[in-house]
Design an enzyme around this catalytic site. Structure first.
Site, PDB file in Angstrom:
ATOM      1  N   GLY A  52       0.811  -1.214   0.000  1.00 37.01           N
ATOM      2  CA  GLY A  52       0.000   0.000   0.000  1.00 37.01           C
ATOM      3  C   GLY A  52       0.844   1.263   0.000  1.00 37.01           C
ATOM      4  N   THR A  53       0.436   2.233  -0.788  1.00 36.52           N
ATOM      5  CA  THR A  53       1.007   3.575  -0.819  1.00 36.52           C
ATOM      6  C   THR A  53      -0.105   4.482  -1.291  1.00 36.52           C
ATOM      7  OG1 THR A  53       1.696   3.226  -3.077  1.00 36.52           O
ATOM      8  CG2 THR A  53       3.333   2.770  -1.408  1.00 36.52           C
ATOM      9  N   THR A  54      -0.116   5.730  -1.129  1.00 37.00           N
ATOM     10  CA  THR A  54       0.843   6.675  -0.564  1.00 37.00           C
ATOM     11  C   THR A  54       0.152   7.395   0.592  1.00 37.00           C
ATOM     12  OG1 THR A  54       1.903   6.950  -2.720  1.00 37.00           O
ATOM     13  CG2 THR A  54       2.174   8.748  -1.169  1.00 37.00           C
ATOM     14  N   ASP A  69      -4.171   7.218  -0.190  1.00 35.35           N
ATOM     15  CA  ASP A  69      -4.902   6.750  -1.359  1.00 35.35           C
ATOM     16  C   ASP A  69      -5.464   5.354  -1.054  1.00 35.35           C
ATOM     17  OD1 ASP A  69      -2.304   5.345  -1.635  1.00 35.35           O
ATOM     18  OD2 ASP A  69      -3.128   4.731  -3.564  1.00 35.35           O
ATOM     19  N   LYS A  85      -5.856   2.990   4.501  1.00 38.54           N
ATOM     20  CA  LYS A  85      -4.481   3.071   5.004  1.00 38.54           C
ATOM     21  C   LYS A  85      -4.298   4.086   6.118  1.00 38.54           C
ATOM     22  CE  LYS A  85      -3.146   2.292   0.207  1.00 38.54           C
ATOM     23  NZ  LYS A  85      -2.408   2.846  -0.959  1.00 38.54           N
TER      24      LYS A  85
END
Length: 280
Positions: A52-54, A69, A85
């Site tokens: 997972g990002t960001t 995101d 997240k």
């Protein structure tokens, strides 16, 4: 037969006075449940796992905003378009995750328990510096898995009730803790998000303006980083955005976020049309 042997009675470990740290309690009672105490992975290729990002965070006049995101990737594939997240760590702090998604979510849950356990044992909230230090220790416990390619890099932010201001903390895989000022970002799109934050952040932002800056930064990151998902208009999937102030952790309501995202994307479309007209 001892009291501990009576059916339905809690084991002695649960009734014996000890540390205010839930992690330390678990290390003594069931260490195999801690991420860093599990058997190492077998030698060989690291199994594919969603990442997972960001995550971005920035301060404003009265607190901090954290946003993430919704995309998780597994190699070149999109593993999820709706992963969350950004989470409340406790009443006055938030934590965002980047890295191996499954381990990161597990770390967040353990961190939430750590802070709740401290509050119940001590009868008061841990200081913001204390929370940041506890998270640092927990990340360090995951170093073995990080060295095997399953790293977790969170971003932590909260409202310091002693100082009356919002603060942001970043980490490295060894548990190193660093206080960031004004704004910060982690994850594969962080380079692009930081560039956006540098241009858009200014002193004295109010909460709504800070939320818009966070959304703009994620849109900029998604524009250049394939692992970062921008707002998905067709599915109505927006970033998770939360503020932390003296009033506590508050996730930005969907209707407010929809209005902000709509404004940001509309402004981008106008800008793209104008740029296209200039090129022609």
């Amino acid at each position: 037969m001892t009291a501990a042997d009576i059916p339905g009675r809690l084991p002695a470990a649960f009734t014996t006075p000890g540390s205010s740290s839930f992690t330390e309690f678990l290390a003594g009672y069931a260490p195999e449940l801690l991420p860093g105490r599990r058997a190492p992975l077998p030698v060989g290729e690291v199994p594919a796992a969603p990442h997972g990002t960001t995550i971005v965070a920035l301060s404003f006049d009265g607190g901090v905003v954290m946003a993430g995101d919704r995309r998780a990737t597994m190699g070149s594939q999109i593993a999820s378009r709706e992963i969350e997240k950004v989470f409340p760590a406790d009443e006055f702090s938030a934590v965002g995750i980047a890295g191996t998604a499954g381990l990161a979510v597990e770390l967040v849950r353990l961190f939430q328990l750590e802070l709740e356990h401290y509050e119940k044992i001590e009868g008061s909230l841990l200081s913001l510096d204390g929370k940041a230090n506890r998270l640092s220790t927990m990340i360090r416990g995951n170093l073995g898995l990080a060295m095997q390619g399953l790293a977790v890099i969170p971003l932590f932010a909260g409202f310091d009730t002693d100082r009356g201001t919002g603060r942001i903390f970043s980490y490295d895989v060894t548990g190193g803790r660093y206080e960031e000022h004004q704004h910060h970002s982690v994850g594969s799109g962080s380079v692009f998000a930081r560039g956006s934050l540098k241009k858009l952040w200014r002193p004295g932002l109010h909460a709504a303006a800070a939320v818009r800056v966070a959304v703009e930064a994620l849109v900029d990151a998604a524009d250049d980083d394939s692992a970062t998902g921008g707002p998905d208009e067709s599915r109505a999937i927006w970033p998770v955005v939360a503020t932390v102030t003296a009033a506590g952790y508050l996730r930005v309501p969907q209707e407010d976020l929809t209005a902000t995202v709509t404004e940001v994307l509309a402004a981008r479309r106008v800008q793209h049309r104008e740029n296209g007209a200039h090129r022609s």
